[in-house]
Design an enzyme around this catalytic site. Structure first.
Site, PDB file in Angstrom:
ATOM      1  N   TYR A  81      18.760 -37.871 -19.217  1.00 61.08           N
ATOM      2  CA  TYR A  81      19.013 -38.503 -17.861  1.00 61.08           C
ATOM      3  C   TYR A  81      18.472 -37.265 -16.690  1.00 61.08           C
ATOM      4  O   TYR A  81      17.930 -37.799 -15.739  1.00 61.08           O
ATOM      5  CB  TYR A  81      20.656 -38.412 -17.761  1.00 61.08           C
ATOM      6  N   SER A  85      20.318 -38.649  -8.148  1.00 59.73           N
ATOM      7  CA  SER A  85      21.539 -38.014  -8.664  1.00 59.73           C
ATOM      8  C   SER A  85      21.302 -36.397  -8.311  1.00 59.73           C
ATOM      9  O   SER A  85      20.542 -35.921  -8.076  1.00 59.73           O
ATOM     10  CB  SER A  85      21.611 -38.256 -10.265  1.00 59.73           C
TER      11      SER A  85
END
Length: 261
Positions: free
Chosen positions: A159, A146
């Site tokens: 996250y 990500s």
């Protein structure tokens, strides 16, 4: 392998479409979203694909599928036994992952933190453990990282921590398996308008006051290309990192974000 390898109707150009002909890939989290786009792209380019996901695909597919939790080593090992008759895998794409609810460091639910780390990090490590042992020279591993693999987010500590860890796993795996001729890389999508992302945006609208179209437009404006990346963009990057065209690339994170500079 990029969008140039596709005809205008989205079908692979036959002159380049068979780069992965006959190679076997396992895709975790391949039942929907980015994972499903990767499965379709690999198959369109000649690969034989097997899918592991916690949930069955939303619609029937031609690909072998086993339901398994990637955090459960015994379950994933059993899934590998299901696919064993076809021989070892030449590629692993670890796309299984979750995004928790927004939270601040002061309000974080530690059980949610543990679950996020378990799926996003332990799931990746487990998949590498059970697949890489039988891989041969020329095999590839691609993880879905990500933008949060290299930057922070005030609302998604767990996250971000998990995606930073994904990059560490990839870099360590590249060093460990490189002498065997096995490469490991990650892609770093920016916002991609999957059903999961749209659902999260809708769920946050009451708290943020920002509706879906506005949120997507703002994200697009933050990119150099003034558009969001698509699931196909991410799949194209995975194809590149899984093909001989990237033969000297390992241990890297490839952004697929439209230029969020």
């Amino acid at each position: 392998m990029t969008r140039d390898a596709l005809k205008t109707d989205g079908a692979p150009d036959p002159s380049v479409a068979r780069t992965l002909q006959g190679r076997r890939f396992l895709v975790t989290g391949g039942a929907r979203g980015i994972g499903a786009a990767i499965v379709d792209a690999l198959a369109a380019h000649g690969a034989r694909v097997a899918v592991v996901d916690l949930h069955a695909p939303a619609s029937p597919t031609a690909w072998p599928f086993v339901a398994a939790d990637v955090t459960d080593e015994a379950a994933l090992t059993s899934a590998m036994e299901h696919f064993a008759s076809e021989g070892p895998f030449d590629g692993l794409v670890a796309a299984a992952g979750i995004v928790p609810q927004w939270h601040s460091p002061a309000s974080i639910d530690l059980d949610d933190f543990d679950r996020t780390m378990s799926v996003n990090v332990r799931g990746l490590v487990t998949a590498i453990k059970v697949v890489a042992a039988d891989m041969t020279s020329g095999s590839t591993i691609v993880a879905i990282g990500s933008l949060n693999s290299w930057k922070g987010d005030p609302n998604l500590l767990s996250y971000v921590a998990s995606k930073h860890a994904v990059l560490g796993v990839v870099r360590s795996t590249a060093l460990a398996l490189g002498p065997r001729g096995i490469r490991a890389n990650a892609v770093a999508p920016g916002p991609v308008a999957t059903e999961a992302l749209l659902s999260r945006i809708d769920g946050r609208a009451a708290a943020t006051g920002v509706e879906r179209d506005t949120a997507l437009a703002r994200s697009a404006e933050a990119t150099a290309l003034r558009r969001l990346a698509t699931t196909q963009d991410v799949a194209d990057a995975v194809l590149f990192l899984s093909s001989p065209q990237s033969a000297a690339i390992t241990g890297h994170l490839l952004p697929v974000d439209g230029g969020m500079l």
